[in-house]
Every structure is written in C-alpha cells, then in structure tokens.
Design a protein around this motif. Structure first.
Motif, PDB file in Angstrom:
ATOM      1  N   GLU A  83       0.952  -1.289   0.037  1.00 31.85           N
ATOM      2  CA  GLU A  83       0.014   0.000  -0.034  1.00 31.85           C
ATOM      3  C   GLU A  83       0.914   1.205   0.022  1.00 31.85           C
ATOM      4  O   GLU A  83       0.165   2.309  -0.497  1.00 31.85           O
ATOM      5  N   PHE A  84       2.253   1.276   0.419  1.00 34.29           N
ATOM      6  CA  PHE A  84       3.144   2.376   0.299  1.00 34.29           C
ATOM      7  C   PHE A  84       4.080   2.284  -0.400  1.00 34.29           C
ATOM      8  O   PHE A  84       5.027   3.061  -0.253  1.00 34.29           O
ATOM      9  N   ASP A  85       3.663   1.586  -1.434  1.00 37.76           N
ATOM     10  CA  ASP A  85       4.839   1.457  -2.428  1.00 37.76           C
ATOM     11  C   ASP A  85       5.073   3.007  -3.236  1.00 37.76           C
ATOM     12  O   ASP A  85       4.091   3.543  -3.452  1.00 37.76           O
ATOM     13  N   PRO A  86       6.158   3.451  -3.010  1.00 35.66           N
ATOM     14  CA  PRO A  86       6.666   4.721  -3.662  1.00 35.66           C
ATOM     15  C   PRO A  86       6.217   4.918  -5.167  1.00 35.66           C
ATOM     16  O   PRO A  86       5.983   6.205  -5.668  1.00 35.66           O
ATOM     17  N   ARG A  87       6.396   3.903  -6.228  1.00 35.77           N
ATOM     18  CA  ARG A  87       5.943   4.142  -7.458  1.00 35.77           C
ATOM     19  C   ARG A  87       4.447   4.310  -7.587  1.00 35.77           C
ATOM     20  O   ARG A  87       3.581   3.084  -6.963  1.00 35.77           O
ATOM     21  N   GLY A 126      10.132  -4.107  -4.079  1.00 34.53           N
ATOM     22  CA  GLY A 126      10.001  -4.118  -5.631  1.00 34.53           C
ATOM     23  C   GLY A 126       9.211  -5.416  -6.036  1.00 34.53           C
ATOM     24  O   GLY A 126       9.073  -6.330  -5.503  1.00 34.53           O
ATOM     25  N   GLY A 127       8.523  -5.168  -7.487  1.00 33.56           N
ATOM     26  CA  GLY A 127       7.950  -6.278  -7.767  1.00 33.56           C
ATOM     27  C   GLY A 127       6.177  -6.093  -8.011  1.00 33.56           C
ATOM     28  O   GLY A 127       5.596  -6.972  -8.436  1.00 33.56           O
ATOM     29  N   ASN A 128       5.784  -4.775  -7.789  1.00 38.67           N
ATOM     30  CA  ASN A 128       4.388  -4.527  -7.822  1.00 38.67           C
ATOM     31  C   ASN A 128       4.118  -4.554  -9.218  1.00 38.67           C
ATOM     32  O   ASN A 128       2.855  -5.051  -9.581  1.00 38.67           O
ATOM     33  N   HIS A 165      11.461  -0.767  -1.382  1.00 36.02           N
ATOM     34  CA  HIS A 165      10.806  -0.528  -2.395  1.00 36.02           C
ATOM     35  C   HIS A 165      11.813   0.590  -3.093  1.00 36.02           C
ATOM     36  O   HIS A 165      12.091   0.584  -4.206  1.00 36.02           O
ATOM     37  N   LEU A 166      12.262   1.794  -2.465  1.00 35.49           N
ATOM     38  CA  LEU A 166      12.873   2.819  -2.921  1.00 35.49           C
ATOM     39  C   LEU A 166      14.362   2.189  -3.434  1.00 35.49           C
ATOM     40  O   LEU A 166      14.597   2.734  -4.607  1.00 35.49           O
ATOM     41  N   ALA A 167      14.949   1.471  -2.709  1.00 39.07           N
ATOM     42  CA  ALA A 167      16.107   0.719  -3.195  1.00 39.07           C
ATOM     43  C   ALA A 167      16.166   0.060  -4.534  1.00 39.07           C
ATOM     44  O   ALA A 167      16.796   0.277  -5.311  1.00 39.07           O
ATOM     45  N   GLU A 168      15.091  -0.653  -4.529  1.00 36.65           N
ATOM     46  CA  GLU A 168      14.926  -1.482  -5.778  1.00 36.65           C
ATOM     47  C   GLU A 168      14.468  -0.824  -7.050  1.00 36.65           C
ATOM     48  O   GLU A 168      15.046  -0.704  -7.836  1.00 36.65           O
ATOM     49  N   ASN A 169      13.535   0.215  -6.946  1.00 39.43           N
ATOM     50  CA  ASN A 169      13.371   1.221  -7.827  1.00 39.43           C
ATOM     51  C   ASN A 169      14.452   2.221  -8.196  1.00 39.43           C
ATOM     52  O   ASN A 169      14.751   2.261  -9.537  1.00 39.43           O
ATOM     53  N   GLU A 170      15.281   2.665  -7.389  1.00 38.17           N
ATOM     54  CA  GLU A 170      16.287   3.327  -7.599  1.00 38.17           C
ATOM     55  C   GLU A 170      17.484   2.773  -8.248  1.00 38.17           C
ATOM     56  O   GLU A 170      18.263   3.009  -9.322  1.00 38.17           O
ATOM     57  N   ILE A 175      12.179   5.154 -11.825  1.00 46.15           N
ATOM     58  CA  ILE A 175      11.243   5.917 -10.719  1.00 46.15           C
ATOM     59  C   ILE A 175      11.612   7.484 -11.086  1.00 46.15           C
ATOM     60  O   ILE A 175      12.778   7.816 -10.892  1.00 46.15           O
ATOM     61  N   SER A 176      10.381   8.237 -10.942  1.00 47.19           N
ATOM     62  CA  SER A 176      10.733   9.590 -11.096  1.00 47.19           C
ATOM     63  C   SER A 176      11.201  10.298  -9.905  1.00 47.19           C
ATOM     64  O   SER A 176      11.108   9.810  -8.781  1.00 47.19           O
ATOM     65  N   PHE A 177      11.513  11.645  -9.973  1.00 47.54           N
ATOM     66  CA  PHE A 177      11.761  12.562  -8.995  1.00 47.54           C
ATOM     67  C   PHE A 177      10.556  12.747  -8.004  1.00 47.54           C
ATOM     68  O   PHE A 177      11.036  12.415  -6.661  1.00 47.54           O
ATOM     69  N   TRP A 178       9.765  12.686  -8.460  1.00 48.29           N
ATOM     70  CA  TRP A 178       8.323  13.118  -7.466  1.00 48.29           C
ATOM     71  C   TRP A 178       8.060  11.884  -6.781  1.00 48.29           C
ATOM     72  O   TRP A 178       7.779  11.723  -5.641  1.00 48.29           O
ATOM     73  N   GLU A 179       8.099  10.555  -7.391  1.00 44.18           N
ATOM     74  CA  GLU A 179       7.992   9.314  -6.517  1.00 44.18           C
ATOM     75  C   GLU A 179       8.946   9.088  -5.387  1.00 44.18           C
ATOM     76  O   GLU A 179       8.678   8.747  -4.429  1.00 44.18           O
ATOM     77  N   LYS A 180      10.188   9.448  -5.830  1.00 43.56           N
ATOM     78  CA  LYS A 180      11.163   9.281  -4.774  1.00 43.56           C
ATOM     79  C   LYS A 180      11.131  10.447  -3.733  1.00 43.56           C
ATOM     80  O   LYS A 180      11.353   9.976  -2.744  1.00 43.56           O
ATOM     81  N   ALA A 181      10.833  11.458  -3.967  1.00 40.97           N
ATOM     82  CA  ALA A 181      10.348  12.347  -3.053  1.00 40.97           C
ATOM     83  C   ALA A 181       9.311  12.015  -1.860  1.00 40.97           C
ATOM     84  O   ALA A 181       9.419  12.177  -0.786  1.00 40.97           O
TER      85      ALA A 181
END
Length: 594
Positions: A83-87, A126-128, A165-170, A175-181
């Motif tokens: 539910e809190f996936d950054p992407r 990651g994996g969603n 999740h952040l590390a996997e997408n990074e 992953i966009s700047f806004w998603e990371k923020a």
C-alpha cells in the motif's frame, strides 16, 4: 537364539537398556566411563522412556512464523500490492514487461512479507508491476500464474519496507523524482511513528543508508522535502535540475522575504494558487498528448510530460504575486530578496531602502525582466555570518584553482552589534570577506559576541555537505579547497577546545548549529556526522590541507594576512583567550569558564 537390537520389541529394548544402565552404574563405581558414552546412553534412555530430547532450532516455530529469505509457493490471490509503494505511476515499459512475462513467466522471484498475525502477503522491495501483470494474466485464464514461487521476508516494519521498495526502484532507474520525494517523506513519517524519534535531515540520510544502502545525500533529501512541502500540485512534472537550481533557491528567497515582512501566509497562498493553475493546465496538456499518441499510434510515455513545465514563466508569476503582497515592484522585490539572503539579520527598514538593481531592457514589456528570472542563482557573499564587508576591487584571478566568481555585493550600512568594548574584529572580517570572493563559506561562518570566542566568529559543519551551498552543487576542485580551508579556519578559531564549543549556541540566525548538536551527542556521533558532511574523517588538520591552501597564489597570502590579524587580536586582547587547552572529548571532565 539371541536377537539383535533391530529385532527386539520396544518393551524388550527398554528392559535391556534399563539393565545396561544398572550395569553401567555399577561399573562406574569400579572403573571410569567416558562422559561421551554416558551422554549417548542418557539420550537413548530418555527417548525410550518417553522423555523427548532437547528441541532443535526449529522446534518452537509455529506455522505462522517466517524464516527470512525462505522460498514458498503461494496462491496469487493471497498476495497484494504494498500500500505504501513509492511508485505511483504505471511503469513506462509495462507492455514490454507483460509480453515478456506472458512468454517466459516470472524469471525473478517476487519477494513478499506480511504483518504479524495477518494471513495475507504483500510485495516487499519491488515487484508490484510483476504482480499486477501476473494477476491480469491469471484473470485472462493463464493457470501458470495461479500460484507464484516467492521469497518470504520477515516483517520489520513499514519504514524498512518502504526503504526496500525505494532501493529496488532506484537500482532499476525507472522511478521519477516526485515518486522518490514522496517515498522519502513516507519513510520519514513511518520511521518517526515506529521509533518515536524525530529525524533531522542528517539522521534521515543515515537511517535510509542503514535500512537499504540508499545514499541520496543531504542536498537531494532537502530537495525532496522542499518539493513535497511546497510544490506538491506540480509534483509529477518536476525535474531535479529545476528544483535544485531554480525553484528551491528562488522560492526560498521569496518566502523568507515575505516572512520578514510578516506576509508569508499570503505569499504561500499565492504560490499554491499559481501551482494549482499550472497543474490543471499540465493535466489538460498531458491528456491531449495521450489522445494524440493513441490517434497517431505513436508510443510516447507520460515521462515526457515534465518537459512541458515552464519554470521561468511560473517563477515570473510568483514574483509578481509576492511583490503585490509586499507592495513593491518585482525588480525591487528581487533586489530585496538577494540582500536578505546575503544578510538574514537585515532589518525591514533597511530592506525597504534598497532600490531595484535590474532594469527592464528596452523594448521588453514584461513586468518582470526575463534575464533576472533566467539567470543561474548566485551564491550569497557573506550569508549567515556578518553584516557587509568591503568587496574586492576586482574579480580575482582563478589560475591557481577553480573558484567561484565574485558575487554581486548588496550595498549595506549595517553596524555589527554586541561587540565587547574596545574589541574590533573588522580587520579579521575583512579578510574573511576576501576569502568569500574566492570560495563560498557563507553557510558555515557565524559571528559570535561571546567574549571567549577570541576572534568573534566560529564555524559550523556544512549542513548540506561540503559540496553544496544553499542547494547549489560546487565544482569538484572547488570542494577540495573549501574542505581544506574549513579545516584550517576551525583549527584557528579555538573551537577545538570544549570550553569554546560549550559557548556556541544551539541555533543562530534561524539555523541549527550541527557542530554543537553533534558534539553533545558524543564523540562517536560527532565523528560519524563530520565524516558524512565533510566527505572524510575530521580529527586533525593535516599538513596536506595546509600546504594545499598556502601554495595557492591567492589563498596563501590571505591566510598569512588572517594569521597576522589574529595575532594582533591575541596580543591586544589577552583577556579573551582561554587558559590552556581542553580537547573536545574528555571523559568525566567539567570546567567552568570564568
């Protein structure tokens, strides 16, 4: 016929073992038996008499317990998206990934986890996207995806899961700047909730690195947090370069100026109104572009949309709105904002006397001159430390190294207050001002009125890291000189003496003093923080640092002049000196300063 142990019944084996035990007990009285053999017999006896042997490591586990990293086969209907996936946006390669999974299945196992006591699993790290595709294919009738082989991870909390999740997408780089923020803010909020501890930017950087190996850096984290707090309506269209080099520096200046005039709420409301207008326009343009793409069968991703954000035009409207709130013309507003950035202590009365320094070019009808909005943000001359110092007569030659150009000085007539009677630090400040024309030290130099701060100033650790000043990244060669000069000045101020540091305030000019904060946390935290902010350990001033600065054809003579002025102060005001020397960190030592 005697029976072998394999042919004995259970009762016969038990009787034989009891007899052997009695014989063994008798024999121990007459002859020693090895402890190893005795242990074997005890274990066998307990097993036959109904006493279980000691449990192994798995014996106390229940079916709900998880072995970290174990492999399991789960029904796809038992796995949910985290539910809190950054992407938050669909992966731009979604169709290609789906075609690959349809043809080859999921080659990289999805990691899952679940909260304690909960029956359902969720994606971990990651994996969603793969899960969503597998669910779609299963609903389309592909029974290969009815169950998935997954890697099960132990639940450690929402903050570590968000970090994973952040590390996997990074790592994947999609992953966009806004998603990371948003992901970083979500990590911060959940960490603070779970730990009961409020995180500073430095601590946030450290916790992210410890949780997942992420190292965004201080400046990037500040960009993330600024974007979420002030730029949310246009978040999906933001670029890191726009935030770091234009939006954050300029908007911060304008909001600080509005706050100085007690108009910050009005300025923030005007900013949000303009941002929402731009967000609506950008949404319409995005929808039109997507419709055009479908009509023309061109494949253009939503990731191209951020190029539509007109940053200069947006800033122009914000400048006009804030100028109206302060009842000044936009040109004067920009001049006042630059002056306040150079000297945060400047009084409102002084700011109102500043005249506009930028004139509208001939033939240009815009209310706000375009060149002033497009120029790269300049770094302030002597930011947080002092009032004005005489600027150099001309731009210094940078042949001895890469240095910043001289920042335009704002004409001021501010007199420093709080000086001890007869003490005149102005010659020292003048030399520091000339240092400033070569290397920006405005974020670390602070004026002090404490009588035992012998030279009238001290240095703080660079809050954003040694390679950044007010969100602006410095050239690599300049960073080397800035670090070396910082170490030299720190050693000269006297603040390596714990009694000096005791007199440093926790906050100055609205900035938290990291040097004091870390010092109070102990030597280990101080060294760790210094390493993170300086990019190398700080325990002494090396000969290499001194040599680097002294050999430079412009910095070297300035250091000599500074030492001369410091010696003048030391000789003329001996009462300002501390007796002896006490290192920063000494166990169980307390000394009063009289």
């Amino acid at each position: 016929m005697s029976k072998t142990p394999e042919l004995l019944t259970a009762s016969q084996r038990a009787a034989q073992l009891r007899m052997n035990a009695e014989l063994s007990s008798t024999s121990r009285e007459t002859s020693p038996v090895s402890s190893k053999k005795s242990n074997y017999q005890d274990i066998a006896k307990r097993s036959l008499m109904g006493t279980p042997p000691p449990l192994n490591a798995m014996g106390a586990m229940t079916p709900m317990d998880v072995v970290d990293g174990s492999i399991s086969n789960l029904a796809i209907t038992d796995i949910d998206r985290y539910e809190f996936d950054p992407r938050t946006e669909i992966n731009p390669l979604y169709d290609e990934i789906k075609a690959s999974i349809r043809a080859n299945g999921i080659l990289n196992h999805i990691s899952v986890t679940r909260r304690p006591g909960q029956p359902r699993y969720m994606v971990y790290g990651g994996g969603n996207t793969r899960l969503r595709i597998a669910k779609e294919l299963y609903e389309e009738g592909d029974q290969r995806f009815a169950r998935l082989t997954v890697i099960v991870k132990v639940w450690k909390g929402d903050a570590p899961t968000i970090a994973a999740h952040l590390a996997e997408n990074e790592q994947r780089g999609d992953i966009s700047f806004w998603e990371k923020a948003q992901g970083v803010l979500s990590f911060k909020e959940h960490f603070e909730k779970e730990s009961g501890k409020t995180l500073s930017t430095t601590e946030l950087n450290r916790e992210l690195r410890q949780a997942s190996g992420l190292n965004f850096g201080m400046s990037m984290l500040q960009n993330f947090l600024f974007a979420v707090e002030y730029l949310a309506p246009i978040g999906p269209w933001l670029k890191i370069s726009d935030v770091n080099l234009v939006l954050k520096p300029r908007l911060t200046q304008l909001l600080k100026l509005a706050d100085k005039f007690n108009q910050q709420p009005i300025a923030e409301t005007a900013l949000q109104t303009i941002l929402h207008k731009y967000a609506a326009l950008l949404s319409q343009q995005s929808a039109a572009r997507q419709l055009s793409n479908r009509t023309s069968a061109e494949e253009v991703s939503d990731r191209d949309v951020p190029a539509l954000l007109q940053v200069e035009q947006l800033l122009e409207e914000v400048t006009i709105a804030v100028a109206a709130a302060l009842e000044v013309i936009p040109d004067k507003l920009l001049a006042m904002a630059q002056a306040l950035e150079a000297n945060p202590r400047m009084a409102v009365e002084t700011l109102t006397l500043i005249e506009a320094t930028v004139s509208t070019p001939v033939g240009q009808s815009s209310a706000v001159p375009e060149p002033s909005l497009k120029q790269t943000p300049t770094q302030p001359p002597l930011g947080r430390m002092l009032a004005s110092v005489p600027p150099p007569m001309s731009k210094p030659d940078s042949s001895g190294g890469v240095f910043l150009p001289v920042s335009p000085s704002v004409s001021q007539s501010v007199i420093m207050s709080g000086e001890s009677e007869g003490f005149d630090p102005q010659p020292i400040f003048t030399v520091l001002g000339e240092f400033q024309s070569l290397i920006d030290m405005s974020d670390v130099l602070f004026k002090s009125d404490q009588p035992h701060h012998i030279f009238g100033f001290y240095l703080d650790l660079p809050a954003q890291g040694i390679g950044y000043v007010d969100g602006i990244e410095l050239e690599p060669e300049l960073v080397i000189y800035r670090r070396a000069l910082w170490k030299i000045l720190v050693s000269l101020t006297g603040q390596l003496d714990r009694r000096f540091t005791q007199l440093i305030p926790h906050e100055a000019d609205g900035f938290t003093i990291a040097w004091k904060q870390l010092w109070e946390q102990g030597e280990e935290q101080f060294q760790e923080g210094a390493l993170e902010l300086l990019g190398e350990a700080f325990d002494h001033v090396s000969l290499q640092s001194v040599s680097l600065v002294l050999r430079h054809e412009q910095l070297g003579p300035l250091v000599t002049r500074l030492l001369t002025e410091m010696e003048r102060v030391r000789t003329r005001y001996p009462e300002r000196q501390l007796d002896g020397f006490m290192p920063l960190f000494m166990p169980d030592v307390t000394e009063e300063i009289s």
